[in-house]
Enzyme design. Structure first.
Site, PDB file in Angstrom:
ATOM      1  N   SER A 276       0.993   0.644  -2.094  1.00  0.00           N
ATOM      2  CA  SER A 276       2.392   0.982  -1.846  1.00  0.00           C
ATOM      3  C   SER A 276       2.923   1.700  -3.077  1.00  0.00           C
ATOM      4  O   SER A 276       2.590   1.346  -4.208  1.00  0.00           O
ATOM      5  CB  SER A 276       3.188  -0.301  -1.599  1.00  0.00           C
ATOM      6  OG  SER A 276       4.559  -0.090  -1.891  1.00  0.00           O
ATOM      7  N   LYS A 282       0.652  -4.526  -3.177  1.00  0.00           N
ATOM      8  CA  LYS A 282       0.261  -4.262  -1.786  1.00  0.00           C
ATOM      9  C   LYS A 282      -1.142  -3.681  -1.638  1.00  0.00           C
ATOM     10  O   LYS A 282      -1.581  -2.856  -2.426  1.00  0.00           O
ATOM     11  CB  LYS A 282       1.253  -3.288  -1.131  1.00  0.00           C
ATOM     12  CG  LYS A 282       2.615  -3.876  -0.840  1.00  0.00           C
ATOM     13  CD  LYS A 282       2.608  -5.088   0.075  1.00  0.00           C
ATOM     14  CE  LYS A 282       2.305  -4.717   1.509  1.00  0.00           C
ATOM     15  NZ  LYS A 282       3.410  -3.960   2.125  1.00  0.00           N
ATOM     16  N   GLU A 289      -3.848   0.707  10.996  1.00  0.00           N
ATOM     17  CA  GLU A 289      -2.538   0.969  11.610  1.00  0.00           C
ATOM     18  C   GLU A 289      -2.517   2.361  12.247  1.00  0.00           C
ATOM     19  O   GLU A 289      -1.961   2.561  13.331  1.00  0.00           O
ATOM     20  CB  GLU A 289      -1.434   0.861  10.561  1.00  0.00           C
ATOM     21  CG  GLU A 289      -1.278  -0.542  10.007  1.00  0.00           C
ATOM     22  CD  GLU A 289      -0.456  -0.527   8.732  1.00  0.00           C
ATOM     23  OE1 GLU A 289       0.773  -0.617   8.834  1.00  0.00           O
ATOM     24  OE2 GLU A 289      -1.049  -0.422   7.639  1.00  0.00           O
TER      25      GLU A 289
END
Ligand code: ARG
Length: 459
Positions: A276, A282, A289
């Protein structure tokens, strides 16, 4: 130079030209277009339309054009309306007016359908190979999983313990069906439209069986009207691609869930996870996804083509030019996703201790009911007794294994001291030993079978 200027006194409006032009999309079928033309030149030569000299000149010219395409040296010019025009324009530059004889008895309607089918016959094996590689990665993981047990879910609620290997292989079988669907499609793609003319058939007495064979098609089409307007094969191909996308999306969704801290069943390798820009901690499963997201895009492409085909008047309509972009895009999408998730799954690490920790004894409630079934009590009754035990455990805030024997015997006198053995998840797994179940032996048989299938397909 357009292929159709004769009856017109004005040139096409430039914006209309841009709308009409399909070159940006169909240039991808350049090699197939040239191959179709080489075969057509042979066919009309055999039918007496081209002299030996003309045929030799056209064939040689087309061979040069083909080389220019495959070496990336072909240059398009602004007047190339589509790939068919570009090839003929270049052939004319190379050999002169004789090039004008190539299109005798042929239309872009039978030509484009031929190019498209040829292209698809090449794309199917490429998709198949990528799917097979993903299957291999799943089987490798299943073998690596050994005796690792994880919770199996229904309704995303803990249901029964299963082997991790069984879970891995549950994603192998949908892909097997996807591959066989693609292969089943081949005979319906492998039907040659060329020689159907614009719609009514070609006036040249070409041997369409020989023409089909020379291009690697199984057979020529039997109805020229159907042949130039049929795009079933494209819709079917898109359906196959979309269903594969949906299978990949379902797998991806599970990886997204299982790599979250809440589950913690797997950890992605760094090479296949992303960070991130804001939160330093992260480690995101972006590739999964995206796989999930692109399934939505694939559904849109399939739906779009079906809507295009609906209600078209017979035979060729320019609407059909919309057929190629979704097919190409769907292919590109899958060929982009597949190697990435294959790599990600080959390098993902399982966390057996987290999986084991997520199994609680209520997941053996069915085994508790089965225990009483073995004592001769009907399952409907044992289900209710086991349900009462679960309620009792909930009230006492303990696991099923912590309920004392007397309390069990109060629910049913058939309970004996060995009831505690029911709460061993491995025992629960081992009981499911029929074909297709999650027992060690059953899963070992499954792995053997799947490995045989994969190595058989290699030959
Ligand atoms: N670009 C067209 C297509 O993709 C080729 C066929 C054109 N035929 C025609 N009659 N204008 O469908």
């Amino acid at each position: 130079m357009t292929l159709w200027g004769g009856r017109f006194t004005q040139t096409l409006n430039s914006l209309a030209w841009d709308l009409n032009s399909s070159l940006p999309v169909d240039q991808r079928m350049a090699v197939q277009d040239v191959d179709g033309s080489i075969a057509w030149a042979d066919a009309i030569h055999a039918a007496g339309i081209l002299s030996d000299e003309e045929h030799a000149s056209i064939s040689l010219g087309l061979a040069t054009v083909r080389k220019e395409f495959s070496s990336g040296q072909f240059s398009f010019v602004p007047s190339d309306e589509d790939i068919h025009t570009a090839v003929e324009r270049r052939l004319t530059e190379l050999i002169g007016a004789t090039a004008g004889k190539l299109h005798t008895g042929r239309s872009r309607n039978d030509q484009v359908a031929t190019d498209f089918r040829l292209w698809m016959l090449g794309a199917i094996p490429a998709l198949d190979a990528a799917l097979k590689d993903l299957q291999s990665a799943l089987v490798e993981q299943a073998e690596k999983a050994g005796e690792t047990i994880m919770p199996g879910y229904t309704h995303l609620q803990r249901a029964q313990p299963i082997l991790l290997a069984h879970w891995w292989l549950s994603h192998y079988w949908p892909l097997k069906r996807d591959r066989s669907r693609l292969t089943d499609l081949i005979p319906r793609v492998s039907i040659l439209p060329l020689g159907s003319g614009a719609l009514a058939g070609t006036p040249i007495p070409v041997d369409r069986v020989a023409l089909a064979e020379s291009l690697g098609f199984a057979e020529p089409s039997q109805n020229s009207l159907d042949s130039v307007s049929d795009r079933d094969f494209a819709a079917e191909y898109l359906f196959c691609a979309t269903l594969t996308g949906i299978h990949l999306s379902k797998l991806a969704e599970q990886i997204v869930l299982y790599t979250s801290a809440e589950f913690g069943f797997f950890e992605l390798s760094d090479a296949f996870s992303t960070g991130s820009s804001l939160m330093p901690q992260k480690k995101n499963p972006d590739v999964f996804e995206l796989t999930r997201g692109k399934a939505g895009t694939l559904i849109g492409m399939l739906t779009g083509l079906l809507a295009t085909l609906k209600g078209l008047p017979s035979t060729y309509d320019k609407d059909l030019q919309e057929d190629k972009a979704p097919v190409f895009a769907a292919t590109d999408t899958l060929l982009a996703i597949l190697p990435v998730i294959t790599g990600a799954l080959r390098t993902i690490s399982a966390k057996p201790e987290r999986m084991r920790a997520a199994i609680d004894s209520t997941m053996m409630a069915t085994d508790l009911a089965d225990y009483l079934v073995n004592k001769g009590i009907p399952f409907r009754e044992t289900h209710a007794i086991a349900g009462k035990a679960v309620r009792l455990a909930g009230e006492r805030k303990v696991g099923l294994e912590q309920i004392p024997l007397e309390a069990y015997q109060a629910l049913s006198p058939a309970f004996e001291a060995n009831v505690v053995q029911v709460f061993d998840p491995l025992k629960s797994v081992e009981k499911r030993n029929a074909i297709g179940g999650t027992s060690l032996q059953s899963v070992k048989n499954q792995i053997d079978r799947v490995k045989r299938l994969l190595s058989f397909e290699k030959s």
